[in-house]
Scaffold this active site. Structure first.
Site, PDB file in Angstrom:
ATOM      1  N   ARG A 155      -0.831   9.278  -9.802  1.00  0.00           N
ATOM      2  CA  ARG A 155      -0.881   8.080  -8.944  1.00  0.00           C
ATOM      3  C   ARG A 155      -0.295   6.849  -9.627  1.00  0.00           C
ATOM      4  O   ARG A 155       0.383   6.030  -8.998  1.00  0.00           O
ATOM      5  CB  ARG A 155      -2.342   7.775  -8.559  1.00  0.00           C
ATOM      6  CG  ARG A 155      -2.979   8.749  -7.594  1.00  0.00           C
ATOM      7  CD  ARG A 155      -4.432   8.325  -7.331  1.00  0.00           C
ATOM      8  NE  ARG A 155      -4.510   6.942  -6.889  1.00  0.00           N
ATOM      9  CZ  ARG A 155      -4.307   6.538  -5.631  1.00  0.00           C
ATOM     10  NH1 ARG A 155      -4.046   7.422  -4.691  1.00  0.00           N
ATOM     11  NH2 ARG A 155      -4.383   5.264  -5.313  1.00  0.00           N
TER      12      ARG A 155
ATOM     13  N   HIS B 192       2.217   3.142  -9.008  1.00  0.00           N
ATOM     14  CA  HIS B 192       1.970   1.719  -9.296  1.00  0.00           C
ATOM     15  C   HIS B 192       3.116   1.146 -10.132  1.00  0.00           C
ATOM     16  O   HIS B 192       3.581   0.031  -9.899  1.00  0.00           O
ATOM     17  CB  HIS B 192       0.654   1.544 -10.045  1.00  0.00           C
ATOM     18  CG  HIS B 192      -0.550   1.993  -9.258  1.00  0.00           C
ATOM     19  ND1 HIS B 192      -0.710   1.721  -7.922  1.00  0.00           N
ATOM     20  CD2 HIS B 192      -1.651   2.703  -9.627  1.00  0.00           C
ATOM     21  CE1 HIS B 192      -1.850   2.231  -7.500  1.00  0.00           C
ATOM     22  NE2 HIS B 192      -2.440   2.853  -8.509  1.00  0.00           N
TER      23      HIS B 192
ATOM     24  N   GLU C 219       1.641 -13.153  12.556  1.00  0.00           N
ATOM     25  CA  GLU C 219       2.243 -11.982  13.208  1.00  0.00           C
ATOM     26  C   GLU C 219       2.107 -10.791  12.270  1.00  0.00           C
ATOM     27  O   GLU C 219       2.460 -10.877  11.084  1.00  0.00           O
ATOM     28  CB  GLU C 219       3.732 -12.244  13.507  1.00  0.00           C
ATOM     29  CG  GLU C 219       3.961 -13.363  14.493  1.00  0.00           C
ATOM     30  CD  GLU C 219       3.348 -13.091  15.865  1.00  0.00           C
ATOM     31  OE1 GLU C 219       3.304 -11.914  16.284  1.00  0.00           O
ATOM     32  OE2 GLU C 219       2.894 -14.050  16.510  1.00  0.00           O
TER      33      GLU C 219
ATOM     34  N   ASP D  80       0.831  -1.211   0.000  1.00  0.00           N
ATOM     35  CA  ASP D  80       0.000   0.000   0.000  1.00  0.00           C
ATOM     36  C   ASP D  80       0.863   1.258   0.000  1.00  0.00           C
ATOM     37  O   ASP D  80       1.992   1.254   0.496  1.00  0.00           O
ATOM     38  CB  ASP D  80      -0.922  -0.016   1.232  1.00  0.00           C
ATOM     39  CG  ASP D  80      -2.078   0.975   1.087  1.00  0.00           C
ATOM     40  OD1 ASP D  80      -2.394   1.371  -0.058  1.00  0.00           O
ATOM     41  OD2 ASP D  80      -2.662   1.354   2.121  1.00  0.00           O
TER      42      ASP D  80
ATOM     43  N   LEU E 208      10.425 -20.754  -4.656  1.00  0.00           N
ATOM     44  CA  LEU E 208       9.521 -19.805  -3.987  1.00  0.00           C
ATOM     45  C   LEU E 208       8.154 -19.908  -4.652  1.00  0.00           C
ATOM     46  O   LEU E 208       8.080 -19.943  -5.876  1.00  0.00           O
ATOM     47  CB  LEU E 208      10.058 -18.371  -4.148  1.00  0.00           C
ATOM     48  CG  LEU E 208       9.129 -17.256  -3.658  1.00  0.00           C
ATOM     49  CD1 LEU E 208       9.168 -17.141  -2.145  1.00  0.00           C
ATOM     50  CD2 LEU E 208       9.519 -15.897  -4.259  1.00  0.00           C
TER      51      LEU E 208
ATOM     52  N   GLU F 189     -12.545  -4.629  -3.730  1.00  0.00           N
ATOM     53  CA  GLU F 189     -13.114  -3.281  -3.572  1.00  0.00           C
ATOM     54  C   GLU F 189     -12.374  -2.228  -4.407  1.00  0.00           C
ATOM     55  O   GLU F 189     -12.829  -1.081  -4.507  1.00  0.00           O
ATOM     56  CB  GLU F 189     -13.102  -2.861  -2.097  1.00  0.00           C
ATOM     57  CG  GLU F 189     -14.094  -3.614  -1.231  1.00  0.00           C
ATOM     58  CD  GLU F 189     -13.741  -5.081  -1.051  1.00  0.00           C
ATOM     59  OE1 GLU F 189     -14.591  -5.935  -1.399  1.00  0.00           O
ATOM     60  OE2 GLU F 189     -12.619  -5.392  -0.620  1.00  0.00           O
TER      61      GLU F 189
END
Ligand code: IPE
Ligand code: IPE
Ligand code: MG
Length: 266
Positions: free
Chosen positions: A41, A45, A212, A28, A139, A75
């Protein structure tokens, strides 16, 4: 890194290591990173994709087995159309550009979320990327796209009910887990959210039960190995009790040796 199937923190105590086995991240702060630089914006990204590339490498180097990244929430469609379509094109471009490199580095790719909303070209790219990398085991990289924790639970419940209607009323956690979108991975043990907000934003609601949590104010494009290592260091210091007491976690102390008094010369 061995591939481990779903392991449940509520039904058994997970194996614990010095490094998280599964790291889940809410990436974020892209928009605010760009705004701070007087950029649109979407520039945030774009820069955020570079951070993903660096993080994948850092996870491999640290022996983290699973990395799950929240890229687009159920959302996020509420955002302006131009931003949504930019994000979709960025996803296509990043997949096209990165899939070969991911494969060469032994990364297995999974995309979770309701893909039916995506354009066919993107769905096809995702499916091809997943099958190309299916047998890699360095991974497991999961991208959550058009993903919502509630969507996941609902699709899993519906799948379960359709598969075993006769068990209605007595379903168990173990019955539901195979139907969750991330049924191939152990639960995350460390969660990181960048960008300063301290919330889950409908990410992995089921799987975060005993994870955690680590929050940093750093914006996603600035996230680096130093912050990652700081989060891992914080993770190492935590006492993961899974419902037990601290005393129960102490290693068993051998009984104190008993000394017999020497009474021969008394
Ligand atoms: C995260 O950054 C990326 C996505 C949600 C796609 P944001 O775009 O949410 O950035 P901020 O939170 O507005 O700064
Ligand atoms: C969460 O970020 C979703 C992703 C990072 C993909 P948001 O920026 O959408 O979350 P809120 O709206 O601040 O909770
Ligand atoms: Mg945000």
């Amino acid at each position: 890194m061995a591939i481990r199937m779903f392991s449940s923190s509520t039904r058994s105590i997970p194996e614990l290591g010095n490094v998280p086995n599964h790291l889940a991240v809410i990436m974020d702060g892209n928009g605010r990173w760009a705004k701070k630089r007087f950029l649109p914006r979407v520039a945030g990204h774009q820069q955020g994709v570079e951070t993903v590339r660096r993080l994948v490498k850092a996870c491999i180097e640290r022996g983290i087995g699973y990395l799950t990244l929240f890229a687009f929430s159920s959302e996020n469609w509420r955002r302006p159309t131009e931003e949504v379509s930019f994000l979709m094109s960025l996803f296509v471009a990043a997949l096209e550009r990165e899939i070969g490199r991911l494969h060469a580095n032994g990364v297995r790719l999974h995309v979770i979320g309701d893909l039916s909303a995506f354009e066919p070209r993107l769905i096809d790219l995702i499916r091809r990327g997943e099958s190309l990398t299916a047998s890699n085991d360095k991974l497991t990289l999961t991208i959550a796209a058009n993903y919502g924790g509630r969507w996941d639970l609902m699709q899993a419940f519906n799948g379960l009910v359709l598969a075993y209607p006769e068990k209605a009323g007595v379903y168990t956690e173990a019955d539901l887990e195979p139907f969750l979108a991330m049924n191939y991975a152990p639960e995350p043990d460390l969660f990181i959210r960048t960008g300063g907000e301290q919330r889950i934003s409908n990410f992995l609601l089921w799987q975060l039960a005993y994870c955690e949590l680590y929050f940093t104010d750093q914006f996603w494009p600035d996230f680096d190995e130093v912050t990652l290592d700081g989060a891992i260091a914080s993770f190492r210091k935590r006492e993961r009790r899974f419902g037990r007491t601290s005393e129960q976690l102490l290693p068993a102390v051998p009984p104190a040796p008993t000394f017999k008094a020497d009474t021969r010369n008394v």
